[in-house]
Design a protein around this motif. Structure first.
Motif, PDB file in Angstrom:
ATOM      1  N   LEU A 131      78.270  42.668 -14.019  1.00  0.00           N
ATOM      2  CA  LEU A 131      79.408  43.273 -14.709  1.00  0.00           C
ATOM      3  C   LEU A 131      80.540  43.438 -13.701  1.00  0.00           C
ATOM      4  N   VAL A 132      81.667  42.789 -13.959  1.00  0.00           N
ATOM      5  CA  VAL A 132      82.837  42.871 -13.086  1.00  0.00           C
ATOM      6  C   VAL A 132      83.813  43.865 -13.687  1.00  0.00           C
ATOM      7  N   VAL A 133      84.092  44.939 -12.950  1.00  0.00           N
ATOM      8  CA  VAL A 133      84.971  45.999 -13.441  1.00  0.00           C
ATOM      9  C   VAL A 133      86.225  46.011 -12.578  1.00  0.00           C
ATOM     10  N   ILE A 146      86.979  36.252  -9.669  1.00  0.00           N
ATOM     11  CA  ILE A 146      85.607  36.688  -9.422  1.00  0.00           C
ATOM     12  C   ILE A 146      84.661  36.125 -10.469  1.00  0.00           C
ATOM     13  N   SER A 147      85.066  36.199 -11.725  1.00  0.00           N
ATOM     14  CA  SER A 147      84.211  35.718 -12.808  1.00  0.00           C
ATOM     15  C   SER A 147      83.924  34.237 -12.671  1.00  0.00           C
ATOM     16  N   ALA A 148      84.964  33.453 -12.350  1.00  0.00           N
ATOM     17  CA  ALA A 148      84.784  32.007 -12.202  1.00  0.00           C
ATOM     18  C   ALA A 148      83.806  31.696 -11.080  1.00  0.00           C
ATOM     19  N   VAL A 187      78.229  36.679 -16.632  1.00  0.00           N
ATOM     20  CA  VAL A 187      79.278  37.630 -16.244  1.00  0.00           C
ATOM     21  C   VAL A 187      79.904  38.256 -17.483  1.00  0.00           C
ATOM     22  N   GLN A 188      80.069  39.573 -17.426  1.00  0.00           N
ATOM     23  CA  GLN A 188      80.854  40.288 -18.423  1.00  0.00           C
ATOM     24  C   GLN A 188      81.871  41.121 -17.649  1.00  0.00           C
ATOM     25  N   GLU A 209      82.569  35.053   0.368  1.00  0.00           N
ATOM     26  CA  GLU A 209      81.871  36.222   0.902  1.00  0.00           C
ATOM     27  C   GLU A 209      81.404  37.135  -0.219  1.00  0.00           C
ATOM     28  N   LEU A 210      82.229  37.314  -1.242  1.00  0.00           N
ATOM     29  CA  LEU A 210      81.807  38.156  -2.357  1.00  0.00           C
ATOM     30  C   LEU A 210      80.540  37.610  -3.001  1.00  0.00           C
ATOM     31  N   ALA A 211      80.504  36.312  -3.250  1.00  0.00           N
ATOM     32  CA  ALA A 211      79.309  35.714  -3.855  1.00  0.00           C
ATOM     33  C   ALA A 211      78.089  35.902  -2.960  1.00  0.00           C
TER      34      ALA A 211
END
Length: 246
Positions: free
Chosen positions: A23-25, A35-37, A46-47, A125-127
């Motif tokens: 879940l990306v907030v 981020i979602s991509a 992803v939601q 890095e986030l991934a």
């Protein structure tokens, strides 16, 4: 329906994220899309949510495996989102902050976040951080089901590996999964100095030295919970867990 994509990192990365929900907030549409991509390309479902109340609702109904959570949100902030979500169901949280402010980081860790990143950051890095956090959860579940010989006692500090519980002077101390793993890493070789790079590799599976500030912030959060004098800083090197002299 979400699709699994193949990226430059190959199908291995996609397989690792298969069926895991993130879940990306975040209220910035450009950042949300990026981020979602990237996470979908890694194989995650992803939601998204753009404010505090909808984030809490989505976490309750969708039951994600991990949250990527911005601190600054409409409605109520990411810290309150983290508190409410963690109160209902423990879930790993990667917190995002626009300010390189250690106070924000420590508060975030204190309400249950497992890691943080300061904007701007690379999607690579986030991934990688998302994969690391999920692997840590898997290791924790495996450890909880693996019998261990007794409880590690270092003076009045007790570490129960099987239940992943920590007590100080007989009182339970709530640690996040990351804090527990960090304490165990230090406790495996008490009084020995471990460098920030060693801790980053052992606890975070992250070999990039740029993440050493993450180690420092988690050490500070851990000290607040178990006692500042239990962890010794060796300037320019790293940290050691102090134990009573026999």
């Amino acid at each position: 329906m979400e699709q699994t994509h193949t990226t430059q990192t190959g199908t291995v990365a996609a397989t690792a994220g298969a069926q895991r929900r993130v879940l990306v907030v975040e209220d910035d549409a450009t950042i949300v899309d990026a981020i979602s991509a990237r996470l979908r390309a890694e194989g995650f479902q992803v939601q998204t949510a753009g404010d505090g109340p909808s984030a809490v609702d989505a976490a309750e109904t969708w039951q994600p495996d991990l949250l990527v959570l911005d601190i600054m949100l409409p409605g109520f902030d990411g810290l309150e989102v983290c508190r409410r979500v963690q109160a209902r169901r423990p879930v790993p949280v990667l917190m995002l902050t626009a300010r390189d402010d250690e106070t924000d980081m420590l508060v975030g860790l204190g309400v249950g976040a497992d890691d943080y990143m300061t904007k701007p950051f690379s999607m690579r890095e986030l991934a990688a951080r998302v994969h690391v956090l999920l692997r840590r959860v898997e290791r924790a579940a495996l450890a909880a089901n693996t019998p261990r010989g007794g409880i590690l006692r270092l003076g009045d500090l007790e570490i129960d590996h099987a239940q992943r519980r920590v007590r100080v002077r007989g009182e339970d101390v709530h640690l996040t999964p990351t804090e527990f793993d960090l304490l165990v890493c230090l406790a495996n070789t008490p009084r020995a100095v471990l460098s920030r790079e060693q801790l980053l590799a052992e606890v975070w599976d992250w070999a990039d030295a740029s993440g050493t500030r993450t180690v420092d912030s988690h050490i500070k959060a851990l000290r607040r919970k178990i006692g500042a004098d239990r962890i010794r800083t060796v300037h320019g090197v790293g940290y050691a867990l102090e134990t009573p002299t026999p």
